[in-house]
Design a protein around this motif. Structure first.
Motif, PDB file in Angstrom:
ATOM      1  N   THR A   1       9.050   1.745  21.972  1.00  0.00           N
ATOM      2  CA  THR A   1       7.600   1.763  21.759  1.00  0.00           C
ATOM      3  C   THR A   1       7.179   1.080  20.460  1.00  0.00           C
ATOM      4  N   THR A   2       8.093   0.942  19.524  1.00  0.00           N
ATOM      5  CA  THR A   2       7.759   0.360  18.226  1.00  0.00           C
ATOM      6  C   THR A   2       7.218  -1.067  18.371  1.00  0.00           C
ATOM      7  N   LYS A   3       6.122  -1.339  17.683  1.00  0.00           N
ATOM      8  CA  LYS A   3       5.513  -2.682  17.605  1.00  0.00           C
ATOM      9  C   LYS A   3       4.949  -3.175  18.939  1.00  0.00           C
ATOM     10  N   ARG A   4       4.791  -2.286  19.899  1.00  0.00           N
ATOM     11  CA  ARG A   4       4.173  -2.700  21.156  1.00  0.00           C
ATOM     12  C   ARG A   4       2.782  -2.085  21.263  1.00  0.00           C
ATOM     13  N   THR A   5       1.778  -2.928  21.295  1.00  0.00           N
ATOM     14  CA  THR A   5       0.402  -2.454  21.421  1.00  0.00           C
ATOM     15  C   THR A   5      -0.201  -3.045  22.691  1.00  0.00           C
ATOM     16  N   PRO A   6      -1.034  -2.291  23.404  1.00  0.00           N
ATOM     17  CA  PRO A   6      -1.601  -2.785  24.664  1.00  0.00           C
ATOM     18  C   PRO A   6      -2.539  -3.972  24.446  1.00  0.00           C
ATOM     19  N   LEU A   7      -2.448  -4.953  25.326  1.00  0.00           N
ATOM     20  CA  LEU A   7      -3.318  -6.120  25.275  1.00  0.00           C
ATOM     21  C   LEU A   7      -4.678  -5.760  25.857  1.00  0.00           C
ATOM     22  N   LYS A   8      -5.722  -5.921  25.065  1.00  0.00           N
ATOM     23  CA  LYS A   8      -7.074  -5.593  25.502  1.00  0.00           C
ATOM     24  C   LYS A   8      -7.854  -6.857  25.843  1.00  0.00           C
ATOM     25  N   GLU A   9      -8.888  -6.684  26.664  1.00  0.00           N
ATOM     26  CA  GLU A   9      -9.851  -7.758  26.944  1.00  0.00           C
ATOM     27  C   GLU A   9      -9.176  -9.046  27.412  1.00  0.00           C
ATOM     28  N   ALA A  10      -8.441  -8.965  28.489  1.00  0.00           N
ATOM     29  CA  ALA A  10      -7.820 -10.152  29.077  1.00  0.00           C
ATOM     30  C   ALA A  10      -7.922 -10.060  30.594  1.00  0.00           C
ATOM     31  N   SER A  11      -8.024 -11.196  31.243  1.00  0.00           N
ATOM     32  CA  SER A  11      -8.096 -11.214  32.708  1.00  0.00           C
ATOM     33  C   SER A  11      -6.692 -10.981  33.281  1.00  0.00           C
ATOM     34  N   LEU A  12      -6.636 -10.695  34.562  1.00  0.00           N
ATOM     35  CA  LEU A  12      -5.344 -10.521  35.225  1.00  0.00           C
ATOM     36  C   LEU A  12      -4.526 -11.805  35.125  1.00  0.00           C
ATOM     37  N   GLU A  13      -5.182 -12.929  35.292  1.00  0.00           N
ATOM     38  CA  GLU A  13      -4.481 -14.214  35.225  1.00  0.00           C
ATOM     39  C   GLU A  13      -3.887 -14.435  33.839  1.00  0.00           C
ATOM     40  N   GLN A  14      -4.652 -14.146  32.793  1.00  0.00           N
ATOM     41  CA  GLN A  14      -4.154 -14.314  31.429  1.00  0.00           C
ATOM     42  C   GLN A  14      -2.974 -13.383  31.162  1.00  0.00           C
ATOM     43  N   ARG A  15      -3.079 -12.161  31.635  1.00  0.00           N
ATOM     44  CA  ARG A  15      -1.993 -11.192  31.438  1.00  0.00           C
ATOM     45  C   ARG A  15      -0.716 -11.669  32.129  1.00  0.00           C
ATOM     46  N   GLU A  16      -0.857 -12.154  33.353  1.00  0.00           N
ATOM     47  CA  GLU A  16       0.330 -12.518  34.112  1.00  0.00           C
ATOM     48  C   GLU A  16       0.955 -13.820  33.624  1.00  0.00           C
ATOM     49  N   GLU A  17       0.177 -14.683  33.033  1.00  0.00           N
ATOM     50  CA  GLU A  17       0.757 -15.864  32.390  1.00  0.00           C
ATOM     51  C   GLU A  17       1.697 -15.438  31.270  1.00  0.00           C
ATOM     52  N   LEU A  18       1.273 -14.434  30.497  1.00  0.00           N
ATOM     53  CA  LEU A  18       2.096 -13.926  29.398  1.00  0.00           C
ATOM     54  C   LEU A  18       3.313 -13.169  29.920  1.00  0.00           C
TER      55      LEU A  18
ATOM     56  N   PHE B   1      26.778  -3.163  31.717  1.00  0.00           N
ATOM     57  CA  PHE B   1      25.829  -2.251  32.348  1.00  0.00           C
ATOM     58  C   PHE B   1      24.852  -1.637  31.343  1.00  0.00           C
ATOM     59  N   PRO B   2      25.320  -1.015  30.248  1.00  0.00           N
ATOM     60  CA  PRO B   2      24.352  -0.481  29.283  1.00  0.00           C
ATOM     61  C   PRO B   2      23.536  -1.562  28.593  1.00  0.00           C
ATOM     62  N   LEU B   3      24.149  -2.723  28.344  1.00  0.00           N
ATOM     63  CA  LEU B   3      23.415  -3.812  27.701  1.00  0.00           C
ATOM     64  C   LEU B   3      22.289  -4.318  28.609  1.00  0.00           C
ATOM     65  N   LEU B   4      22.607  -4.490  29.887  1.00  0.00           N
ATOM     66  CA  LEU B   4      21.603  -4.968  30.834  1.00  0.00           C
ATOM     67  C   LEU B   4      20.493  -3.935  31.031  1.00  0.00           C
ATOM     68  N   LEU B   5      20.853  -2.657  31.016  1.00  0.00           N
ATOM     69  CA  LEU B   5      19.841  -1.610  31.118  1.00  0.00           C
ATOM     70  C   LEU B   5      18.830  -1.726  29.990  1.00  0.00           C
ATOM     71  N   GLY B   6      19.325  -1.955  28.786  1.00  0.00           N
ATOM     72  CA  GLY B   6      18.439  -2.103  27.636  1.00  0.00           C
ATOM     73  C   GLY B   6      17.515  -3.294  27.784  1.00  0.00           C
ATOM     74  N   ILE B   7      18.042  -4.403  28.281  1.00  0.00           N
ATOM     75  CA  ILE B   7      17.237  -5.605  28.489  1.00  0.00           C
ATOM     76  C   ILE B   7      16.135  -5.332  29.520  1.00  0.00           C
ATOM     77  N   LYS B   8      16.502  -4.649  30.594  1.00  0.00           N
ATOM     78  CA  LYS B   8      15.530  -4.330  31.644  1.00  0.00           C
ATOM     79  C   LYS B   8      14.404  -3.446  31.101  1.00  0.00           C
ATOM     80  N   MET B   9      14.772  -2.435  30.328  1.00  0.00           N
ATOM     81  CA  MET B   9      13.767  -1.524  29.796  1.00  0.00           C
ATOM     82  C   MET B   9      12.842  -2.216  28.801  1.00  0.00           C
ATOM     83  N   LYS B  10      13.402  -3.066  27.971  1.00  0.00           N
ATOM     84  CA  LYS B  10      12.565  -3.792  27.013  1.00  0.00           C
ATOM     85  C   LYS B  10      11.558  -4.676  27.740  1.00  0.00           C
ATOM     86  N   PHE B  11      12.014  -5.312  28.823  1.00  0.00           N
ATOM     87  CA  PHE B  11      11.075  -6.119  29.611  1.00  0.00           C
ATOM     88  C   PHE B  11       9.963  -5.257  30.188  1.00  0.00           C
TER      89      PHE B  11
END
Length: 243
Positions: free
Chosen positions: A67-84, A115-125
């Motif tokens: 959760t550290t350093k992750r803040t929700p993106l506000k005021e963006a369209s669906l298209e803009q969000r999905e590009e990111l 396996f544990p390394l890939l799990l971490g990558i998946k969760m971060k995504f």
């Protein structure tokens, strides 16, 4: 709806239809072969998978690692969000492929470390995707939704149907879930790891074999991230359109 939203909605409907399909005969046959290979893998490797899932899920629910350093993106369209989001997908696919190639080159035990390394990558995504779609991952309920998406991507037919119904009416589902202090006590860790391990492609198990593990590890990790990203995007589209 905008033209982009219409297209996204159509893709969501097609994805949901695909998720409701049962495994093909070929997939069920591959599962039989997979079970035979699983039986030959040392218990130590299976324990690594179980413990890595337990640690990862616990970190998602009670820790600040994701959760550290992750803040929700506000005021963006669906298209803009999905590009990111798609840019993030590219980054995480490269990371997962490189990691799979590196561990896959080392044979059985080093391959198991993937396996544990890939799990971490998946969760971060998944945490990055949630934030880009505008959801606050510091909210316990949003972290539970992330775990549901993970299960949706990597579960059996029966479990997938259960989870799909839960996320389709997430507001009601979230209200009925146990509070954070007791949720961990309700988790069947054996079931969690079994669902995840059973879903991993047959080709992924060959990553544990010396000699060919590097190439297979890179391919399998790329493919699994691709599958996860499709699930995540449509899972958040579902909530977008529900609003």
């Amino acid at each position: 709806m905008t033209e982009y939203e219409k297209k996204a909605f159509q893709e969501l409907e097609a994805w949901e239809k695909k998720m409701r399909k049962r495994q093909t005969l070929a997939a069920r046959y591959a599962k039989v072969v997979q079970n035979k290979i699983n039986a030959k893998i040392p218990e130590k490797v299976h324990n690594i998978i179980t413990e890595s899932i337990k640690k990862t899920v616990t970190a998602v629910l009670v820790g600040s690692e994701y959760t550290t350093k992750r803040t929700p993106l506000k005021e963006a369209s669906l298209e803009q969000r999905e590009e990111l989001v798609l840019e993030k997908v590219k980054v995480y696919k490269r990371i997962a492929s490189a990691e799979g190639a590196g561990t896959g080159a080392g044979g059985l035990l080093l391959g198991a470390a993937d396996f544990p390394l890939l799990l971490g990558i998946k969760m971060k995504f998944l945490f990055d995707a949630a934030s880009l779609y505008g959801f606050d991952v510091k909210d316990y309920r949003e972290r539970l939704y992330i775990l549901h998406l993970f299960q949706l991507a990597f579960s059996s037919d029966k479990k997938r149907m259960e989870v799909l119904e839960e996320i389709k009416s997430w507001e009601q589902t979230a209200e009925s879930l146990p509070v954070k202090s007791t949720y961990l006590q309700t988790i069947d860790w054996q079931s969690w790891q079994q669902e995840y391990r059973d879903h991993i492609d047959l080709v992924k198990l060959f990553q544990l074999l010396p000699g060919i593990g590097a190439v297979i590890g890179a391919y399998a990790n790329y493919k699994l991230l691709d599958e996860l990203s499709e699930t995540a995007m449509n899972g958040y589209r579902m909530r977008f359109f529900n609003k």
